[in-house]
Design a protein around this motif. Structure first.
Motif, PDB file in Angstrom:
ATOM      1  N   ARG A 131     -12.286   3.633  -0.160  1.00 26.43           N
ATOM      2  CA  ARG A 131     -12.395   4.879  -0.919  1.00 26.43           C
ATOM      3  C   ARG A 131     -11.917   6.065  -0.097  1.00 26.43           C
ATOM      4  N   ALA A 132     -12.340   6.130   1.163  1.00 26.53           N
ATOM      5  CA  ALA A 132     -11.928   7.241   2.028  1.00 26.53           C
ATOM      6  C   ALA A 132     -10.426   7.186   2.298  1.00 26.53           C
ATOM      7  N   LYS A 133      -9.913   5.978   2.527  1.00 26.09           N
ATOM      8  CA  LYS A 133      -8.475   5.833   2.785  1.00 26.09           C
ATOM      9  C   LYS A 133      -7.658   6.308   1.580  1.00 26.09           C
ATOM     10  N   PHE A 134      -8.062   5.865   0.399  1.00 28.07           N
ATOM     11  CA  PHE A 134      -7.342   6.246  -0.814  1.00 28.07           C
ATOM     12  C   PHE A 134      -7.451   7.749  -1.066  1.00 28.07           C
ATOM     13  N   PHE A 135      -8.622   8.318  -0.762  1.00 33.28           N
ATOM     14  CA  PHE A 135      -8.795   9.765  -0.963  1.00 33.28           C
ATOM     15  C   PHE A 135      -7.815  10.552  -0.102  1.00 33.28           C
ATOM     16  N   TRP A 136      -7.737  10.228   1.179  1.00 33.59           N
ATOM     17  CA  TRP A 136      -6.862  10.985   2.068  1.00 33.59           C
ATOM     18  C   TRP A 136      -5.389  10.706   1.787  1.00 33.59           C
ATOM     19  N   GLN A 137      -5.078   9.478   1.381  1.00 36.29           N
ATOM     20  CA  GLN A 137      -3.709   9.195   0.959  1.00 36.29           C
ATOM     21  C   GLN A 137      -3.338  10.041  -0.250  1.00 36.29           C
ATOM     22  N   SER A 138      -4.283  10.186  -1.165  1.00 32.52           N
ATOM     23  CA  SER A 138      -4.047  10.971  -2.370  1.00 32.52           C
ATOM     24  C   SER A 138      -3.857  12.449  -2.042  1.00 32.52           C
ATOM     25  N   VAL A 139      -4.656  12.943  -1.113  1.00 32.92           N
ATOM     26  CA  VAL A 139      -4.519  14.351  -0.715  1.00 32.92           C
ATOM     27  C   VAL A 139      -3.121  14.616  -0.161  1.00 32.92           C
ATOM     28  N   VAL A 140      -2.681  13.753   0.742  1.00 30.58           N
ATOM     29  CA  VAL A 140      -1.354  13.930   1.338  1.00 30.58           C
ATOM     30  C   VAL A 140      -0.270  13.721   0.289  1.00 30.58           C
ATOM     31  N   GLY A 141      -0.425  12.685  -0.551  1.00 22.80           N
ATOM     32  CA  GLY A 141       0.581  12.389  -1.554  1.00 22.80           C
ATOM     33  C   GLY A 141       0.746  13.506  -2.562  1.00 22.80           C
ATOM     34  N   VAL A 142      -0.355  14.042  -3.061  1.00 25.63           N
ATOM     35  CA  VAL A 142      -0.283  15.135  -4.046  1.00 25.63           C
ATOM     36  C   VAL A 142       0.296  16.395  -3.413  1.00 25.63           C
ATOM     37  N   THR A 143      -0.109  16.687  -2.173  1.00 24.71           N
ATOM     38  CA  THR A 143       0.420  17.864  -1.474  1.00 24.71           C
ATOM     39  C   THR A 143       1.924  17.747  -1.294  1.00 24.71           C
ATOM     40  N   ALA A 144       2.387  16.585  -0.871  1.00 24.37           N
ATOM     41  CA  ALA A 144       3.826  16.375  -0.691  1.00 24.37           C
ATOM     42  C   ALA A 144       4.553  16.475  -2.023  1.00 24.37           C
ATOM     43  N   ALA A 145       3.971  15.883  -3.076  1.00 25.84           N
ATOM     44  CA  ALA A 145       4.603  15.912  -4.395  1.00 25.84           C
ATOM     45  C   ALA A 145       4.754  17.344  -4.905  1.00 25.84           C
ATOM     46  N   CYS A 146       3.718  18.137  -4.744  1.00 24.28           N
ATOM     47  CA  CYS A 146       3.779  19.539  -5.192  1.00 24.28           C
ATOM     48  C   CYS A 146       4.793  20.328  -4.375  1.00 24.28           C
TER      49      CYS A 146
END
Length: 361
Positions: A131-146
């Motif tokens: 859960r923690a891994k996916f959360f931080w991956q999502s934070v980085v992924g969404v930031t990069a996407a934006c």
């Protein structure tokens, strides 16, 4: 840094203008990353061995893997260091795409480092929780996407391009582009990580795919070539060829140490970072489907895990003897080297198919 120095020297010595050519700097980046890795690689492996940062091996897997227990891991730090130093030396540091890819790579590398550190140093078999891994991956992924979405200037730079068809492209809009970019980056990161289970299995496909993406980046960033081949012109994307050259050089050098029998393993720090970098580059140059084709081995490895988990939860039965897929073939009697080389051959063919989309449109 060296590019700025060359440009300054070119004011008086015109021969230094040659360093403005992206193709030359991509080759130099490959060679530089290769040399850096060869220089610091042995020292890093000795340090990892001294600190007893060794790989834990599952006892329910192929019995041949039990001998690998204790082999130094977190060797992906060597790859990331070589790429980062090389990019800072040879790339145009004014290029926004370069910084986006570098940041994504290092951020995912940091996530992988925490996971590896907890597993091999703190002896926590769970490492960073899913859960923690996916959360931080999502934070980085969404930031990069934006960041990528709001740094584009033309609708064509966010369109979904279908290979083999010259005029087939679907406008995604800002939201659609962000969602797709997020899934490509996070998906590619985890796909490479799942594949990294045998000596040399993940790194060589990464080198081949990264090299091919360098060609696409060069074409996308070149006004004449992109127009001739029917690709959207993306100013600045060509500089990513230098980054791809660094990936190729660092990856080949790491393979020197990671080839069977491996002296060091990549670990999550390398696999997560490299997968995310490939996904980010593919998004910037608008070649998500081509990445899907060239990374067919990564895709199938990921699907094998998903199908195995789904089948076991729904029916109580397993489809494969063990997932990811490379372990299935090992348990069927294939030697480790056979699995690795055959997956390399498949990747090479898929990369050639991907490259053919440059002209077959």
């Amino acid at each position: 840094m060296l590019l700025e120095l060359a440009q300054w020297l070119a004011k008086d010595i015109h021969a230094f203008n040659v360093f403005n050519y992206i193709t030359l700097r991509a080759v130099l980046a490959c060679l530089t990353a290769l040399v850096i890795s060869f220089i610091i690689g042995p020292t890093m492996i000795r340090r990892l061995t001294t600190y007893k940062i060794g790989q834990a091996v599952r006892d329910d897997g192929p019995q041949s893997h039990l001998a690998k227990a204790g082999t130094p891991t977190m060797g992906g730090a060597l790859i990331l260091a070589a790429i980062t130093i090389t990019v800072l030396l040879w790339a145009d540091l004014q290029n926004r795409f370069m910084w986006i890819v570098l940041w994504v790579m290092l951020a995912f590398g940091a996530i992988g480092w925490v996971d590896d550190y907890r597993k091999v140093v703190e002896r926590d078999p769970k490492g960073l929780s899913a859960r923690a891994k996916f959360f931080w991956q999502s934070v980085v992924g969404v930031t990069a996407a934006c960041t990528i979405a709001f740094s584009t200037n033309l609708p064509a730079q966010t369109a979904f391009i279908v290979p083999f068809f010259k005029q087939v492209a679907y406008p995604l809009g800002a939201l659609g582009f962000i969602v797709m970019t997020y899934f490509v980056i996070v998906g590619a990161s985890n796909a490479v990580n799942l594949t990294d289970g045998l000596d040399g299995l993940a790194i060589m496909p990464t080198v081949m795919i990264g090299s091919a993406l360098g060609v696409f980046a060069y074409v996308a960033g070149h006004a004449l070539f992109s127009k001739y081949l029917g690709f959207p012109f993306i100013p600045g994307a060509g500089e990513l060829a230098v980054f791809c050259g660094a990936i190729a050089g660092a990856g080949l050098a790491f393979l020197w140490f990671n080839a069977y029998p491996a002296e060091v393993f990549m670990g999550d720090i390398g696999a997560l970072a490299l997968g995310a970098a490939l996904g980010t580059i593919a998004v910037i140059v608008r070649q998500e489907i081509v990445l899907f084709i060239m990374g067919g081995v990564f895709v199938v490895e990921t699907l094998s895990v998903m199908l195995q988990v789904a089948s076991f939860k729904l029916t109580g039965r397993r489809i494969f003897r063990m997932a990811p897929l490379h372990h299935h073939y090992e348990l069927k009697g294939w030697k480790e080297n056979q699995v690795v080389v055959r997956f390399w051959i498949i990747t090479m063919m898929l990369v050639l198919v991907g490259l053919s989309t440059l002209k077959l449109r």
